[in-house]
Design an enzyme around this catalytic site. Structure first.
Site, short mmCIF file in Angstrom:
data_model
loop_
_atom_site.label_atom_id
_atom_site.label_comp_id
_atom_site.label_asym_id
_atom_site.label_seq_id
_atom_site.Cartn_x
_atom_site.Cartn_y
_atom_site.Cartn_z
N LYS A 11 0.84 -1.21 0.00
CA LYS A 11 0.00 0.00 0.00
C LYS A 11 0.87 1.26 0.00
O LYS A 11 0.61 2.20 -0.74
CB LYS A 11 -0.94 0.03 1.23
N ARG A 29 -9.27 1.37 8.85
CA ARG A 29 -8.85 0.01 9.19
C ARG A 29 -9.92 -0.72 10.00
O ARG A 29 -9.71 -1.88 10.34
CB ARG A 29 -7.57 0.07 10.01
N ARG A 41 11.70 -6.07 5.15
CA ARG A 41 11.43 -4.69 4.76
C ARG A 41 12.35 -3.71 5.50
O ARG A 41 12.64 -3.87 6.68
CB ARG A 41 9.97 -4.35 5.06
N ARG A 69 11.33 -1.33 10.93
CA ARG A 69 10.26 -0.91 11.86
C ARG A 69 10.15 -1.89 13.02
O ARG A 69 10.33 -3.08 12.84
CB ARG A 69 8.91 -0.86 11.09
N ARG A 75 -0.30 -8.65 13.60
CA ARG A 75 -0.90 -7.64 12.71
C ARG A 75 -1.79 -8.30 11.65
O ARG A 75 -2.82 -7.74 11.27
CB ARG A 75 0.22 -6.82 12.02
P1 AMP Z 1 1.08 0.91 8.89
O1 AMP Z 1 2.28 1.77 8.69
O2 AMP Z 1 -0.09 1.34 8.05
O3 AMP Z 1 1.39 -0.57 8.75
O4 AMP Z 1 0.63 1.13 10.40
C1 AMP Z 1 1.49 0.81 11.48
C2 AMP Z 1 0.71 0.74 12.78
O5 AMP Z 1 0.12 2.02 13.05
C3 AMP Z 1 -0.46 -0.24 12.80
O6 AMP Z 1 -0.07 -1.57 13.09
C4 AMP Z 1 -1.33 0.36 13.89
O7 AMP Z 1 -0.79 0.10 15.18
C5 AMP Z 1 -1.17 1.86 13.63
N1 AMP Z 1 -2.17 2.35 12.66
C6 AMP Z 1 -1.97 2.84 11.42
N2 AMP Z 1 -3.11 3.19 10.82
C7 AMP Z 1 -4.09 2.91 11.71
C8 AMP Z 1 -5.51 3.02 11.69
N3 AMP Z 1 -6.16 3.49 10.61
N4 AMP Z 1 -6.18 2.64 12.80
C9 AMP Z 1 -5.56 2.16 13.90
N5 AMP Z 1 -4.23 2.01 13.98
C10 AMP Z 1 -3.49 2.38 12.90
#
Ligand code: AMP
Length: 215
Positions: A13, A88, A129, A162, A173
């Site tokens: 994404k 999400r 990654r 990360r 996740r």
């Molecule tokens: P990402 O970079 O999109 O994989 O997001 C990393 C982490 O940020 C996720 O595992 C969640 O802990 C938090 N996070 C990101 N976007 C959201 C969202 N829309 N709702 C809740 N937590 C989020």
């Protein structure tokens, strides 16, 4: 044009929405990037989000919804935007619908692109990654290595792993995705704006497939 990129963690994404942003000249808004920036800056939101993120859980809806509402008010969102990692949960999707209906962000959602990737592929992708600390670009140690080890090809920034890309957290996740995020496929499917795109192949091949469904 207002787009949402949906898919499990590691579907691509971030990578694809950055490319789309360049191509369509609209901003990419990643809630994950916004939350990581808040953690780096040690803001109250950053502190509140930290323990959830490290555990691979979702940050509570009210915090994320408030953060995205503020972001969508900014001037660069007037001509559309690409949402990456938001919504999400169904509650987040409903909150977004309400914001759009109230005219808060000036448009409707045109397309939701669902990038499909299977579980084992996701684990492989995420465990190798590396992300740029400065511009957010993603690399992979085997599938998309940087030209110079630990240095971003685009901006020269430092690459890092990360803290939620460790195997135990990745599995958590994925569970969170199955339970809380995948219902959005039906949510947007029922609205007739969903397009499924297989997430296998090169970054370029997937990008071309996405361009086809959004234009
Ligand atoms: P990402 O970079 O999109 O994989 O997001 C990393 C982490 O940020 C996720 O595992 C969640 O802990 C938090 N996070 C990101 N976007 C959201 C969202 N829309 N709702 C809740 N937590 C989020």
């Amino acid at each position: 044009m207002t787009l949402i990129l949906l898919g499990p963690p590691g579907a691509g994404k971030g990578t694809q929405s950055r490319r789309l942003s360049e191509n369509l000249k609209i901003p990419q808004i990643s809630t994950g990037d916004l939350l990581r920036a808040a953690r780096e800056k040690r803001t109250p939101l950053g502190f509140q989000a930290e323990s959830y993120m490290i555990a691979g859980k979702l940050v509570p809806d009210d915090l994320v919804i408030e953060m995205i509402r503020e972001r969508l008010k900014e001037a660069d969102c007037r001509g559309g935007y690409i949402l990456d990692g938001f919504p999400r949960t169904v509650a987040q999707a409903q909150a977004l619908d309400q914001t759009l209906a109230a005219g808060g962000a000036g448009s409707k959602i045109d397309r939701v692109v669902n990038i499909e990737v299977d579980r084992e592929e996701v684990v492989k992708r995420l465990s190798g990654r590396r992300q740029c600390r400065k511009c957010g670009e993603n690399f992979h140690l085997s599938f998309h290595p940087p030209r110079v080890e630990e240095v971003c090809d685009l901006c020269g920034g430092e690459l890092f792993q990360r803290d939620d890309d460790l195997e135990g957290v990745i599995r958590r996740r994925l569970e969170v995705y199955e339970n809380q995020t995948s219902p959005l496929i039906d949510y947007y499917g029922n609205k007739g704006i969903l397009a499924n795109v297989p997430g296998e192949g090169s970054i370029e091949e997937i990008f071309r497939k996405i361009l086809k469904v959004v234009s």
